[in-house]
Design an enzyme around this catalytic site. Structure first.
Site, mmCIF file in Angstrom:
data_model
loop_
_atom_site.group_PDB
_atom_site.id
_atom_site.type_symbol
_atom_site.label_atom_id
_atom_site.label_comp_id
_atom_site.label_asym_id
_atom_site.label_seq_id
_atom_site.Cartn_x
_atom_site.Cartn_y
_atom_site.Cartn_z
ATOM 1 N N ARG A 1 0.694 -1.243 0.127
ATOM 2 C CA ARG A 1 0.020 -0.012 0.030
ATOM 3 C C ARG A 1 0.890 1.364 -0.034
ATOM 4 O O ARG A 1 0.202 2.290 0.538
ATOM 5 C CB ARG A 1 -1.068 -0.090 1.237
ATOM 6 C CG ARG A 1 -2.044 -1.139 0.919
ATOM 7 C CD ARG A 1 -3.083 -0.809 2.244
ATOM 8 N NE ARG A 1 -3.940 -2.163 2.202
ATOM 9 C CZ ARG A 1 -4.482 -2.521 3.580
ATOM 10 N NH1 ARG A 1 -4.264 -1.886 4.617
ATOM 11 N NH2 ARG A 1 -5.138 -3.668 3.390
ATOM 12 N N ARG B 1 -3.366 6.221 0.039
ATOM 13 C CA ARG B 1 -4.075 7.218 0.827
ATOM 14 C C ARG B 1 -2.979 8.130 1.648
ATOM 15 O O ARG B 1 -3.353 9.161 2.129
ATOM 16 C CB ARG B 1 -5.329 6.908 1.663
ATOM 17 C CG ARG B 1 -6.413 6.548 0.926
ATOM 18 C CD ARG B 1 -7.575 5.816 1.537
ATOM 19 N NE ARG B 1 -7.077 4.690 1.960
ATOM 20 C CZ ARG B 1 -7.775 3.669 2.831
ATOM 21 N NH1 ARG B 1 -8.992 4.151 3.472
ATOM 22 N NH2 ARG B 1 -7.537 2.527 3.029
ATOM 23 N N TYR C 1 -14.789 -12.995 0.265
ATOM 24 C CA TYR C 1 -15.604 -11.674 -0.136
ATOM 25 C C TYR C 1 -16.823 -12.304 -0.915
ATOM 26 O O TYR C 1 -17.852 -11.340 -0.669
ATOM 27 C CB TYR C 1 -14.629 -10.820 -0.938
ATOM 28 C CG TYR C 1 -13.728 -9.880 -0.464
ATOM 29 C CD1 TYR C 1 -14.222 -9.051 0.777
ATOM 30 C CD2 TYR C 1 -12.318 -10.164 -0.423
ATOM 31 C CE1 TYR C 1 -13.210 -8.102 1.322
ATOM 32 C CE2 TYR C 1 -11.494 -9.404 0.284
ATOM 33 C CZ TYR C 1 -11.994 -8.097 1.173
ATOM 34 O OH TYR C 1 -11.181 -7.580 1.896
ATOM 35 N N ASP D 1 -6.793 -3.511 -7.371
ATOM 36 C CA ASP D 1 -7.410 -3.899 -5.955
ATOM 37 C C ASP D 1 -7.507 -5.592 -6.590
ATOM 38 O O ASP D 1 -7.798 -5.878 -7.568
ATOM 39 C CB ASP D 1 -8.674 -3.249 -5.828
ATOM 40 C CG ASP D 1 -9.409 -3.719 -4.441
ATOM 41 O OD1 ASP D 1 -9.085 -2.986 -3.596
ATOM 42 O OD2 ASP D 1 -10.139 -4.674 -4.447
ATOM 43 N N ARG E 1 -6.872 10.942 -7.413
ATOM 44 C CA ARG E 1 -7.981 10.384 -7.127
ATOM 45 C C ARG E 1 -9.296 11.194 -6.769
ATOM 46 O O ARG E 1 -10.439 10.453 -6.799
ATOM 47 C CB ARG E 1 -7.676 9.411 -5.925
ATOM 48 C CG ARG E 1 -7.020 8.065 -6.123
ATOM 49 C CD ARG E 1 -8.129 7.099 -6.897
ATOM 50 N NE ARG E 1 -9.284 6.884 -6.341
ATOM 51 C CZ ARG E 1 -9.855 6.331 -5.226
ATOM 52 N NH1 ARG E 1 -9.188 5.724 -4.477
ATOM 53 N NH2 ARG E 1 -11.022 6.392 -5.162
#
Length: 355
Positions: free
Chosen positions: A38, A42, A162, A87, A51
Site C-alpha cells: 500500500r 491514501r 469476499y 485492487d 484520485r
C-alpha cells in the site's frame, strides 16, 4: 523455470540485476531492498489529489492514472520496487461480478456466491477483459527502467471469502460453513478462482511485471490442517501456473504465523511475514530455500523517528542470517501515515545495510 536462475536463452531484463530481484533470488545484494505494501495510496497527498472524485474501481481501469499512482511512491520514497496499483477484486469485476468498493467498508458483492448454480457466474478471465492492465504496465515499465514492477492478485481463499460473505467479515461464518459443509463445492469454487487469478497474473507478467505477489489477507483465520486440505491446492495451482515465467513469486497473509511453512510449501519463492513473528523465527518455520519479506509493525510509523529506527534495526538484526531479505512492513501502509516517515525509513535501511 526457477526464479533463482537466469532465464535460459533469454537476455536478462533491465531489472534483473536490481537489489529487489537479487534478494528474491537469494543472491548477494548491494543493500537490503525496500518496498511497502500500500505504498501507493491514501498516505500520499499527490494520490488524494489525482484520485479526487474518482471511485476506486474506476481508478484501476484508467491506464494513465494507474501508472501515475504506481510511480508516486517510487519518486517520493526511492523504494526498490513499484507495486502495481489495483485492487484484489478487479479481476472479479472484469468478469462481470456485480460488486463495488464502498468507502469505509471495502468490497461489497451484490449477490454472494453460495450454491453450485452460482459458480456459473465465474467465467474465464481473458486479456481483453483487463486491457487497461496491459496498457498501464507498458507505460510503467517504460518509465521505471531498472526498477522492478511487482504485479499482484488476491489469493483464491481471500477472493472466495469476499464472494461468499458478500463483503468483509471478521468471523468468516458463511465462508467456513461452506468449506466445512460442502467440501466439493468449496474445492470447485477455489479452483475456478485459481484459474481467474492465474490468468490475471499472467497478463501482468506478459505485460512486463518483474515479480508477482499473491495476497491472502484473510487466510490467517484458518487452522493449519484446514489450510493444507482446503486452501493450499488452489494457491499451489496459481504459483504453478506462473512458474514457467521465471519471475519471483511472493506469498503474503495477515496473522499467518502458524501457516508460514505451508505458505512457502504452496510454491512461493518469497514468503511475506507480518509483524507478529520475528524474521529469524519465521525462517525456522519456513525452512531453507526461500527468501523472506517483512516485517516492521506499521503502527511504529506513528511513533518518533528514533523509535522507527530502533524497531527497523530489530528487523534487520533478525534478518541478518537470512538467505534473502526484502524489507517491508508487516502489513500495508496505514492511510494516515506521514509520508516523510516512509522516506526516512527507506534511507535508513539503505544506509544501514550498504555492502
Amino acid at each position: 523455470m526457477s526464479a533463482n536462475l537466469r532465464p535460459t536463452g533469454q537476455q536478462p531484463t533491465a531489472t534483473y540485476e536490481s537489489a529487489f530481484l537479487k534478494a528474491c533470488r537469494r543472491e548477494p545484494v548491494p543493500h537490503t531492498p525496500v518496498w511497502f505494501m500500500r505504498q501507493a495510496g491514501r498516505s500520499l497527498p499527490e494520490y488524494l489529489k489525482v484520485r479526487e472524485g474518482i471511485p476506486m474501481l474506476d481508478s484501476c481501469m484508467v491506464p494513465e492514472l494507474v501508472a501515475e499512482i504506481t510511480m508516486q511512491p517510487v519518486r517520493r520514497h526511492h523504494v526498490d520496487a513499484a507495486i502495481y496499483f489495483s485492487d484484489i477484486v478487479v479481476p472479479l469485476k472484469a468478469i462481470g461480478i456485480d460488486l463495488d468498493i464502498k468507502p469505509g467498508v471495502g468490497p461489497v458483492v451484490e449477490q454472494p456466491i453460495r450454491s453450485r448454480a452460482d459458480l456459473a457466474r465465474l467465467r474465464d478471465l481473458t486479456p481483453e477483459d483487463v486491457w487497461y492492465v496491459t496498457e498501464a504496465i507498458g507505460l510503467l515499465t517504460a518509465e521505471l527502467g531498472s526498477t522492478p514492477l511487482i504485479g499482484f492478485a488476491g489469493a483464491p481463499f481471500t477472493l472466495a471469502s469476499y464472494l461468499v460473505e458478500g463483503g468483509p467479515s471478521k468471523s468468516h461464518e458463511h465462508t467456513k460453513a461452506l468449506m466445512y459443509g460442502d467440501p466439493q463445492l468449496w474445492a470447485d469454487l477455489l479452483d475456478r478462482l485459481a484459474e481467474i487469478t492465474s490468468a490475471f497474473l499472467k497478463v501482468q507478467i506478459e505485460a512486463g511485471a518483474s515479480a508477482v505477489q499473491l495476497f491472502d489477507s484473510w487466510v490467517g483465520a484458518l487452522a493449519p490442517a484446514d489450510y493444507r486440505r482446503s486452501v493450499m491446492p488452489a494457491s499451489s495451482k496459481v504459483f504453478k501456473a506462473v512458474e514457467e515465467y521465471g519471475v519471483p513469486r511472493i506469498h503474503f497473509g495477515v496473522g499467518t504465523g502458524e501457516l508460514l511453512g505451508l505458505m512457502g510449501e504452496a510454491g512461493a519463492d518469497v514468503v511475506g511475514v507480518d509483524w507478529r513473528v520475528p524474521l529469524d523465527e519465521a525462517a525456522r518455520r519456513v525452512g531453507p530455500g526461500k527468501a523472506l519479506q517483512g516485517n516492521l509493525d506499521p503502527a511504529v510509523l506513528f511513533s518518533t523517528p528514533e523509535a522507527v529506527e530502533t524497531k527497523a534495526r530489530e528487523v534487520l538484526d533478525a534478518a541478518a542470517d537470512l538467505e534473502g531479505h526484502v524489507f517491508n512492513l508487516g502489513h500495508g501502509v496505514p492511510p494516515t501515515t506521514d509520508p516523510d516517515s516512509l522516506t526516512r525509513l527507506v534511507e535508513y535501511v539503505h544506509t544501514q545495510t550498504a555492502r
